[in-house]
Write an enzyme that holds these catalytic residues in place. Sequence first.
Site, PDB file in Angstrom:
ATOM      1  N   ASP A  26       3.321  -0.333  -0.121  1.00  0.00           N
ATOM      2  CA  ASP A  26       2.149   0.361   0.391  1.00  0.00           C
ATOM      3  C   ASP A  26       1.847  -0.039   1.835  1.00  0.00           C
ATOM      4  O   ASP A  26       1.270   0.734   2.600  1.00  0.00           O
ATOM      5  CB  ASP A  26       0.927   0.070  -0.498  1.00  0.00           C
ATOM      6  CG  ASP A  26       0.990   0.819  -1.833  1.00  0.00           C
ATOM      7  OD1 ASP A  26       2.007   1.500  -2.084  1.00  0.00           O
ATOM      8  OD2 ASP A  26       0.034   0.726  -2.614  1.00  0.00           O
ATOM      9  N   ASN A  65      -7.255   2.980   3.850  1.00  0.00           N
ATOM     10  CA  ASN A  65      -7.715   2.268   2.649  1.00  0.00           C
ATOM     11  C   ASN A  65      -9.157   1.780   2.755  1.00  0.00           C
ATOM     12  O   ASN A  65     -10.020   2.246   2.053  1.00  0.00           O
ATOM     13  CB  ASN A  65      -6.805   1.071   2.342  1.00  0.00           C
ATOM     14  CG  ASN A  65      -5.709   1.402   1.338  1.00  0.00           C
ATOM     15  OD1 ASN A  65      -5.656   2.511   0.825  1.00  0.00           O
ATOM     16  ND2 ASN A  65      -4.839   0.446   1.074  1.00  0.00           N
ATOM     17  N   THR A 108      -7.891   1.820  -5.151  1.00  0.00           N
ATOM     18  CA  THR A 108      -6.967   1.064  -6.000  1.00  0.00           C
ATOM     19  C   THR A 108      -6.510  -0.229  -5.336  1.00  0.00           C
ATOM     20  O   THR A 108      -5.678  -0.934  -5.885  1.00  0.00           O
ATOM     21  CB  THR A 108      -5.722   1.911  -6.331  1.00  0.00           C
ATOM     22  OG1 THR A 108      -5.173   2.409  -5.109  1.00  0.00           O
ATOM     23  CG2 THR A 108      -6.084   3.083  -7.210  1.00  0.00           C
ATOM     24  N   TYR A 158      -8.118  -3.216  -2.293  1.00  0.00           N
ATOM     25  CA  TYR A 158      -9.095  -4.300  -2.189  1.00  0.00           C
ATOM     26  C   TYR A 158     -10.387  -3.962  -2.943  1.00  0.00           C
ATOM     27  O   TYR A 158     -10.979  -4.794  -3.640  1.00  0.00           O
ATOM     28  CB  TYR A 158      -9.408  -4.536  -0.708  1.00  0.00           C
ATOM     29  CG  TYR A 158     -10.027  -5.858  -0.366  1.00  0.00           C
ATOM     30  CD1 TYR A 158     -10.921  -6.507  -1.204  1.00  0.00           C
ATOM     31  CD2 TYR A 158      -9.726  -6.488   0.838  1.00  0.00           C
ATOM     32  CE1 TYR A 158     -11.491  -7.721  -0.866  1.00  0.00           C
ATOM     33  CE2 TYR A 158     -10.287  -7.701   1.178  1.00  0.00           C
ATOM     34  CZ  TYR A 158     -11.177  -8.306   0.324  1.00  0.00           C
ATOM     35  OH  TYR A 158     -11.743  -9.513   0.658  1.00  0.00           O
TER      36      TYR A 158
END
Lengths: 394, 394, 394, 394
Positions: free
Chosen positions: A137, A239, A280, A282
């Site tokens: 990722d 993210n 999905t 931290y």
Amino acid sequence: MSGDKTTSNRMPVNELPPSTGYSRLLTKRQLAEMAFSVRDLSKYLGTLKIKMRVRKILVITKIWDKATILYTNELVDWLLSDYTVYVQDILKEDESFNEEQLLVKHKSGRDKLKYWNFDLCEEHPQMFDLVITLGGDGTVLYASRLFQRIVPPVLSFNLGSLGFLTKFDFTNHEKIVRSLVDEGAIVSLRMRFECTIMKSTERIDDKSNSNPRHLGSEILDIVESDVTHEPDKTFSILNEVVVDRGPKGTMCMAELYVDDEHLTTVEADGVVIATPTGSTAYSLSAGGSLVHPDIQGMLVSPICAHSLSFRPLIVPDNAVLRVGVPYGARSSVWCSFDGKDRTELNQGDYVTISASRFPFPMVQSKRLGSDWFDSLRMTLNWNQRQQQKAYTNA
Amino acid sequence: MSGDKTTSNRMPVNELPPSTGYSRLLTKRQLAEMAFSVRDLSKYLGTLKIKMRVRKILVITKIWDKATILYTNELVDWLLSDYTVYVQDILKEDESFNEEQLLVKHKSGRDKLKYWNFDLCEEHPQMFDLVITLGGDGTVLYASRLFQRIVPPVLSFNLGSLGFLTKFDFTNHEKIVRSLVDEGAIVSLRMRFECTIMKSTERIDDKSNSNPRHLGSEILDIVESDVTHEPDKTFSILNEVVVDRGPKGTMCMAELYVDDEHLTTVEADGVVIATPTGSTAYSLSAGGSLVHPDIQGMLVSPICAHSLSFRPLIVPDNAVLRVGVPYGARSSVWCSFDGKDRTELNQGDYVTISASRFPFPMVQSKRLGSDWFDSLRMTLNWNQRQQQKAYTNA
Amino acid sequence: MSGDKTTSNRMPVNELPPSTGYSRLLTKRQLAEMAFSVRDLSKYLGTLKIKMRVRKILVITKIWDKATILYTNELVDWLLSDYTVYVQDILKEDESFNEEQLLVKHKSGRDKLKYWNFDLCEEHPQMFDLVITLGGDGTVLYASRLFQRIVPPVLSFNLGSLGFLTKFDFTNHEKIVRSLVDEGAIVSLRMRFECTIMKSTERIDDKSNSNPRHLGSEILDIVESDVTHEPDKTFSILNEVVVDRGPKGTMCMAELYVDDEHLTTVEADGVVIATPTGSTAYSLSAGGSLVHPDIQGMLVSPICAHSLSFRPLIVPDNAVLRVGVPYGARSSVWCSFDGKDRTELNQGDYVTISASRFPFPMVQSKRLGSDWFDSLRMTLNWNQRQQQKAYTNA
Amino acid sequence: MSGDKTTSNRMPVNELPPSTGYSRLLTKRQLAEMAFSVRDLSKYLGTLKIKMRVRKILVITKIWDKATILYTNELVDWLLSDYTVYVQDILKEDESFNEEQLLVKHKSGRDKLKYWNFDLCEEHPQMFDLVITLGGDGTVLYASRLFQRIVPPVLSFNLGSLGFLTKFDFTNHEKIVRSLVDEGAIVSLRMRFECTIMKSTERIDDKSNSNPRHLGSEILDIVESDVTHEPDKTFSILNEVVVDRGPKGTMCMAELYVDDEHLTTVEADGVVIATPTGSTAYSLSAGGSLVHPDIQGMLVSPICAHSLSFRPLIVPDNAVLRVGVPYGARSSVWCSFDGKDRTELNQGDYVTISASRFPFPMVQSKRLGSDWFDSLRMTLNWNQRQQQKAYTNA
């Protein structure tokens, strides 16, 4: 669930509305206008099917990992037959990548192996038809860092370790790339956040205590003439942005604003503000829910909150969040953007977080909609159990 | 945040698209069509300002609580001067409500005090211009039960105990009602879920084991000709539907489907499926996030899951969820709808949950958007702390 | 279980001081001598009643907070009538403390006002009969830092903000001190942890890769002749030791050993290792349980663990925990001891954590046992709710 | 601490059997007599090594599972060569168990195959030298139910699915049983709770409202002459007692007392009160910590608590907990004991929970101490991850 997702009313990626300037959030008026354009953006988010004409492919790999570079050589070797391939400039001299062997093998197309650097990606994102990442990722997050505004479609291969962002098995890379070029790609447009650090500007009367400054007033009370902050760096993140206590062992104390309201004082190790894509990562560790990428929300989750009643919350993605350090705070806080670009916020500084106009197009591995649920099932090993062995005593 | 919320492009409440029949989910084709209309519905959800012409007001109160009935008398007394007021029929004989005293006082308008019952609300929801509730969040949930389809705007007074659904202080009821009539009301259209219980129909060959039935196949494999289930009761819920183990001390085992996929087997005490409005209720106790009502999601949270990796998740509100009991299950499960209407699901039965076409219009207490954040701050007592006392020793 | 458990300065098991009976009315001397073999220490932990002869009192206060110093002046003024009082040396020049006024008022006992510094406390802990702290839980932790080995009984006053460690209301300080001197004090002996940082020693062949070092082997395979680590600083902590990622935005990766076993690799923001006393502080924020101080356990709770299955756990207090950085780790980690003394652990270093022979004697406010439950109820505001107002409309 | 702690059938503190030294190599008789005053029991809890003389073995299996019964036949076949074996009476007629085949094979020792029932176990627990369970953790809990007072050492085989209570792999059963008989067994004495249901006795004046009863007063204000409750059933539990709302969809409301204090009102789905052994079962799902079996604590964890501040807590195992239903409560609650024996508590009833004098001796698979950590690692799959595949492209 899918019938409403017709592609005809969607703007093709190349016809996205022209950017209105890299630097933003200068005035509060501009902020309001940006929020409006973001609301329009959401109509384009979601999953769509696009036809692609692929000539130039940019490859991102883990340049510090020898095994991955060997796979990269294998991939580039195959791609060079049909496409112009850009690899990171540092690989030119890398033994494992072995440019020489590639050039010998592809004599006729020597000029099809090219090298990219950060500046090229920043200045000419449109020149690439496809980005291929090779690794975990982290390489996908790296692609997002590389293309802070317009992002070409990103196809992500894992090397055996399935991730939420790396659905494709490298073993099948030839078949997958061919299918994508021939039949088109299903692309999930993932929301990113645009984060701008706002530095408190010095005032002439700063030294005097006669009129102490107050962060809340400066953020919430709109006085156009009074410039209190200036934008510093801006980051597009895929993210999450994390505001935490940094190197100190003490608690992080920061003020959290939602639009024109003070929501709470964050007394915690820090706070995670995540996209649904980041739910999905931290955010999950901090206790946040798993949120489908089509949900138009911003996830706010404290890290080790001092108060038991500060629970993870989700606000609409047309909100503008601000996290700042009060002028009277004992210490500064630190920001991370997708785990990188560690930046200090001093007293009076804040960071704004809002939906970005530049989403991140991820090539999906399956029919519309179900890809995320597959990841849930597989990555989290739901209901995985050892089964009682069958009775085999003959 | 608010500029995009213009009222002009919204359909007035009275012009909502005509219902397409109370019973639904009969065929999978109808299901697909319903999902589409729900997608359109979401355009109407959110917060809007409406002008109201108020003549008939329905009052809901805690009929088992004497103190609340005394407040009800006070409210009705004041309302009768201007409006036709409907109170629950059971109060006609209630001493504390004291109809006689009201009729004496309002001689000229004796016919303005009327009584409602469940049937009247079900059959003629359009006849009421406003619903006023008096009590806690439970009275608001009761209003939702009463109006399972079209719901008049609901104004909710608390009696000192602020709730997420009861923002208005009864002390100011005269001023609040007047302002609402004179200046219009800010109404938050809250998503509800429509839940239908699907009972497994007996098959002729049920007794033979030659071809055992499989719930997943019956739900996911579309064979129009094969009727496997028949719809039983349907409920519109405002907060949450809970599927749990019921009276047994054993674990609940149920299958959870999202659209046409099997997501997971729920091995837990149960599972909560909540609206964003319900995110501050049971769902929160089960570990779910606090979700702003404008978020278009369905919150799925296990209760005491057997597996640590089954974490709360949020899916788009255009999904259709189904929770069912496998044919081979050891025991049945039980459903609750907003904490009521406890219903057993036997082997092979399931419940479908999807966004309802009939949202719940709540009168808001403040300007667009911020009401929910106020509730967060006040009800959860964020950052409430005892302060060190100042040094007052003279 | 390692060599550091048999160091020469520990009393052998057989030479334990004789127990003084169930009621355990200890003298100050006995309390001071309370430095046992860890395995036997636990018999002495718990709550006991002691008679005290008080002549010298050490006062700890928040020296940076003017209001608290004014209270300190008030306290010292009253104490000087009967006791010799030690205050921190920095207050000698403090305006708010106002030494001059005190000396004028207490002319006859000028030599009874004395000043302490860190060295005095470290070298002569036995000379103080009582420690009084003024402020929040932080001042109590400061007392623990000051007396790293033998600790005099500690009486802690809060200034309006009740804490888990500060039960006594300063308003009643005269009555409380008198009662303590006249009737004896109920003292809770709280377990502390002794934490020692072990630095990896350089080996001659470190530079060569022929024989790479392995932390697990060095910790678990005991080879007397091979010195791999040397003890650095040692801390006695009352609440918790935290190992975290320090200034970096990346994940903390550390190895956790329990006695002679490798338990797990910590992939998280960090890990909290708390005493039962610390269970209401940082450990609680990290998801740990609330643990009664009489429980003989060590609480291990990850901070934002990468894996959902790494849940808080509790091991017996006769275990020796070690948290270390693998030799091949990408980055170092940082330790905090009761939130202070931030220390870096580099590759190969580790910290040992075990029950300390020097417990912390806290004066309790109530009869044996119930003090902790009182704190639970009051500090956490269990079941606090706004009540519906009574009907008062006459 | 209540009257039930001084019942006549408990050994007075002063008459405790003499300790047999640190290594505590107990005889079966000593183990059987292990019924102590609770306050002293804890000295004997923990892990010890015992020599065993094994002649009579009781076998517990999953009588409803054909595969397991086939394994049982295999086990009994092997055991009959050396031991007298007791299997559950219902298996006498079971085809899969196949008594006839066993008797044919072991002609000379026909009287060595015997059958047990519930009464035999209850009345003559001392006659068995060893209990062997075959199956999952449920069979171990069943052994605990069978032997509510004295428990023979229990050896538990799993059939491929490792559990916290079933460490031994059936594949190696011959070797394991032989080693246990020849070399002695490491036994972990696990604490159990003794739970007694106290039914409110009717009072003559119950009907009149003049003097309403109050649960708290009846529990806490000890007036010997006034009998308010009578003990009903008593259960020894190994994992946990759960008090929950039972069949109702509403919240459970119960009062929780610790010794002679009211701790809190439980407003939740229920509350789990678990032993350390049970900390890996239901308690974990409710958010409790993983607690080493040597910790002398009682784990209290709410299930879906209404209040965010009601967190899992751990109290010393010499406490007596009581959970009861207020006289004025709207509804009853239900208790489960190790997931069985579902019992209703009506208004005024309560259940007492305290450490049992009859611990549960589990045969351990490894050296002292480390067995529990092995289970943690294996059952929870800590740090389990798919690894990136090595580069194998030749």
